[in-house]
Enzyme design. Structure first.
Site, PDB file in Angstrom:
ATOM      1  CB  CYS A   1     -12.406  49.314  38.645  1.00 18.43           C
ATOM      2  SG  CYS A   1     -13.611  48.563  39.755  1.00 18.43           S
TER       3      CYS A   1
HETATM    4  N1  LIG Z   1     -16.280  49.516  43.810  1.00 15.36           N
HETATM    5  C1  LIG Z   1     -16.556  49.029  42.616  1.00 15.36           C
HETATM    6  O1  LIG Z   1     -17.178  49.683  41.784  1.00 15.36           O
HETATM    7  C2  LIG Z   1     -16.152  47.597  42.243  1.00 15.36           C
HETATM    8  C3  LIG Z   1     -16.733  47.033  41.099  1.00 15.36           C
HETATM    9  C4  LIG Z   1     -16.404  45.742  40.768  1.00 15.36           C
HETATM   10  C5  LIG Z   1     -15.473  45.033  41.526  1.00 15.36           C
HETATM   11  N2  LIG Z   1     -14.887  45.598  42.611  1.00 15.36           N
HETATM   12  C6  LIG Z   1     -13.942  44.780  43.370  1.00 15.36           C
HETATM   13  O2  LIG Z   1     -14.596  44.286  44.546  1.00 15.36           O
HETATM   14  C7  LIG Z   1     -13.666  44.176  45.620  1.00 15.36           C
HETATM   15  C8  LIG Z   1     -14.158  45.001  46.797  1.00 15.36           C
HETATM   16  O3  LIG Z   1     -14.207  46.367  46.396  1.00 15.36           O
HETATM   17  P1  LIG Z   1     -15.081  47.447  47.169  1.00 15.36           P
HETATM   18  O4  LIG Z   1     -15.166  48.605  46.238  1.00 15.36           O
HETATM   19  O5  LIG Z   1     -16.336  46.848  47.685  1.00 15.36           O
HETATM   20  O6  LIG Z   1     -14.098  47.783  48.392  1.00 15.36           O
HETATM   21  P2  LIG Z   1     -14.470  48.613  49.710  1.00 15.36           P
HETATM   22  O7  LIG Z   1     -13.185  49.159  50.203  1.00 15.36           O
HETATM   23  O8  LIG Z   1     -15.628  49.521  49.442  1.00 15.36           O
HETATM   24  O9  LIG Z   1     -14.988  47.501  50.722  1.00 15.36           O
HETATM   25  C9  LIG Z   1     -14.194  46.457  51.174  1.00 15.36           C
HETATM   26  C10 LIG Z   1     -14.589  46.157  52.620  1.00 15.36           C
HETATM   27  O10 LIG Z   1     -13.860  45.001  53.025  1.00 15.36           O
HETATM   28  C11 LIG Z   1     -13.491  45.183  54.391  1.00 15.36           C
HETATM   29  N3  LIG Z   1     -12.406  44.244  54.697  1.00 15.36           N
HETATM   30  C12 LIG Z   1     -11.079  44.391  54.482  1.00 15.36           C
HETATM   31  N4  LIG Z   1     -10.420  43.282  54.877  1.00 15.36           N
HETATM   32  C13 LIG Z   1     -11.359  42.427  55.358  1.00 15.36           C
HETATM   33  C14 LIG Z   1     -11.294  41.118  55.915  1.00 15.36           C
HETATM   34  N5  LIG Z   1     -10.148  40.470  56.037  1.00 15.36           N
HETATM   35  N6  LIG Z   1     -12.441  40.541  56.290  1.00 15.36           N
HETATM   36  C15 LIG Z   1     -13.625  41.193  56.168  1.00 15.36           C
HETATM   37  N7  LIG Z   1     -13.745  42.430  55.669  1.00 15.36           N
HETATM   38  C16 LIG Z   1     -12.616  43.036  55.260  1.00 15.36           C
HETATM   39  C17 LIG Z   1     -13.144  46.646  54.490  1.00 15.36           C
HETATM   40  O11 LIG Z   1     -13.178  47.109  55.819  1.00 15.36           O
HETATM   41  C18 LIG Z   1     -14.229  47.264  53.601  1.00 15.36           C
HETATM   42  O12 LIG Z   1     -15.387  47.631  54.341  1.00 15.36           O
HETATM   43  C19 LIG Z   1     -12.327  44.637  45.050  1.00 15.36           C
HETATM   44  O13 LIG Z   1     -11.627  43.514  44.596  1.00 15.36           O
HETATM   45  C20 LIG Z   1     -12.730  45.508  43.878  1.00 15.36           C
HETATM   46  O14 LIG Z   1     -11.718  45.558  42.894  1.00 15.36           O
HETATM   47  C21 LIG Z   1     -15.221  46.872  42.996  1.00 15.36           C
END
Ligand SMILES: NC(=O)c1ccc[n+]([C@@H]2O[C@H](COP(=O)([O-])OP(=O)(O)OC[C@H]3O[C@@H](n4cnc5c(N)ncnc54)[C@H](O)[C@@H]3O)[C@@H](O)[C@H]2O)c1
Length: 429
Positions: free
Chosen positions: A271
């Protein structure tokens, strides 16, 4: 989150979650617990296999909670887009990284193109990935329309709801953290809010996806800027001979108009190092202005690992030692306490610089496995012998599992980037 699977009342409603990471997996498990029939799609075959076996790789979801919904048949993970057919709600939770300093929306585009052929009349698509204002309406909507031959608003619902999870926190969970919801029109908002009303305690409707997208970026930019402020202050305070930790402690007694932030070795995770740059990129592209607060905060926070390494060199120098060939024990490799999240972790940047300068680097982190860690870093347990044998112990991530009293007592020279340790041999950031 409870392990029990409650209520079966919405089991006839099908939910598709795209991207089963830190954000997507908790939403998937919670939706299944709340009674939906949930299918989660991820492109990572290894992750999907583990989920099928009831094995969680996200700390906030226990194997028990995951196993309960898998065994009950209300959640299954897949790599096949065909398994999403017939969904009622689709939630997109894929990564939004930076590529060469610019937003990389390719993951959102791929996920949207993948789900588009399965959109039917009455279905609802919700974007949760963090992104700049306009993404839902300008990118996701048109791609869904193109792939479905339907019209957003008229035929299907579309909205945005930012994720606010705080990984590792037991106080604030997906369920008790208010969830901002939006839709491209009144019916879409009603559909999006209706979905989240079933899985969280409180929803907060806003007027448009743009407002919801900006809400998330305000929250993260606010945090990023305030952390940069105390980081810069920490560097000045030391030169002024003032203990920044004590000053922050005292300032925090003010019951109004002040919110506490603490200095640290730099910001990590998905983030703070990334999201504010989505906003500054958009401000620059659309308005031609520099978003100076974000640029300054990036500059200060990005350089904190360098500053820490400089302080370590100076500290060793005072003790008549060179960093080269010194035995350095890093405590905590993750960027956040009590998690295994290594993304953009300042500890890895600090370790890398120490290795380049010829130090013998060891690291202890009970949450992190060996994957993605420089093989030159020797992984160790935090024993008294290990702490005593180090020329320098650096606390970078203060996991609850660390015995900090033992570290303060035993370390010959301890550098504390978290203001958690005390003692004659302890130096703080
Ligand atoms: N981690 C946090 O604390 C947090 C908090 C709020 C918002 N976010 C936001 O949420 C979103 C996801 O973050 P995250 O931390 O869960 O990421 P992450 O990397 O933990 O998980 C993302 C998942 O999406 C999968 N993926 C990638 N491309 C794909 C596709 N085309 N189809 C299906 N699956 C696909 C990946 O393999 C992975 O398992 C981001 O935009 C991030 O900024 C994250």
């Amino acid at each position: 989150m409870t392990a029990s699977v409650v209520g079966l009342s919405h089991r006839d409603r099908r939910v598709a979650i795209l991207g089963l990471g830190y954000v997507g997996l908790p939403v998937a498990v919670r939706a299944a617990e709340a009674g939906f029939d949930v299918v989660g799609l991820d492109i990572d075959v290894g992750r999907v296999k583990r989920l099928g076996a009831g094995e969680s790789y996200v700390e906030d979801i226990s194997d028990e909670a995951l196993g309960a919904v898998v065994d009950a048949g209300c959640f299954h993970a897949t790599t096949s887009w065909d398994d999403l057919a017939g969904f009622d709600y689709a939630v997109i939770t894929v990564p939004t990284p930076l590529r060469d300093g610019n937003p990389d929306l390719s993951y959102i585009e791929d996920a949207t193109r993948g789900i588009a052929p399965h959109v039917r009349r009455g279905s609802c698509v919700i974007l949760e990935s963090t992104t700049y204002p306009g993404t839902t309406e300008e990118l996701v909507g048109p791609l869904l329309e193109e792939g479905s031959n339907l019209l957003a608003g008229r035929d299907f619902h579309l909205g945005y709801s930012p994720e606010r999870i705080d990984p590792g926190s037991v106080t604030w969970t997906l369920v008790n953290t208010p969830k901002v919801v939006s839709g491209i029109d009144t019916a879409s908002l009603r559909a999006v809010q209706g979905f989240y009303d079933r899985i969280v305690d409180r929803t907060v409707p806003v007027a448009s996806p743009r407002e919801a997208e900006l809400t998330k970026l305000i929250e993260n930019t606010f945090r990023h800027v305030n952390i940069a402020l105390v980081n810069e202050l920490a560097m000045f305070a030391r030169d002024l001979g003032v203990d920044i930790g004590n000053a922050i402690e005292a300032a925090s007694t003010k019951p109004f108009g002040y919110m506490r932030f603490d200095p640290g070795p730099g910001v990590g995770g998905h983030c703070l190092p990334i999201d504010p740059s989505y906003l500054s990129w958009q401000v620059k592209r659309s308005l031609g202005h520099a978003f100076r607060f974000v640029e300054l905060a990036n500059d200060v926070n990005d350089h904190m690992p360098d500053y820490v390494v400089r302080r370590l060199i100076l500290g060793l120098n005072t003790r008549e030692r060179a960093l080269k060939n010194s035995r350095v024990l890093i405590l905590g490799l993750a960027y956040k306490p009590n998690t295994a999240d290594l993304r953009e972790s300042p500890a890895l940047q600090i370790a890398d610089q120490l290795l380049t300068l010829g130090a013998d680097v060891r690291a202890a982190d009970p949450h992190v496995n060996g994957k993605g860690i420089d093989a030159r870093i020797q992984r160790v347990e935090v024993t008294e012998d290990e702490v005593a044998a180090a020329d320098l112990v650096v606390l970078v991530c203060d996991h609850a599992a660390f015995d900090l009293d033992m570290v303060s007592r035993t370390g010959r020279y301890v550098f504390d980037t978290r203001h958690r340790l005390h003692g004659a041999n302890v130096e703080s950031l």
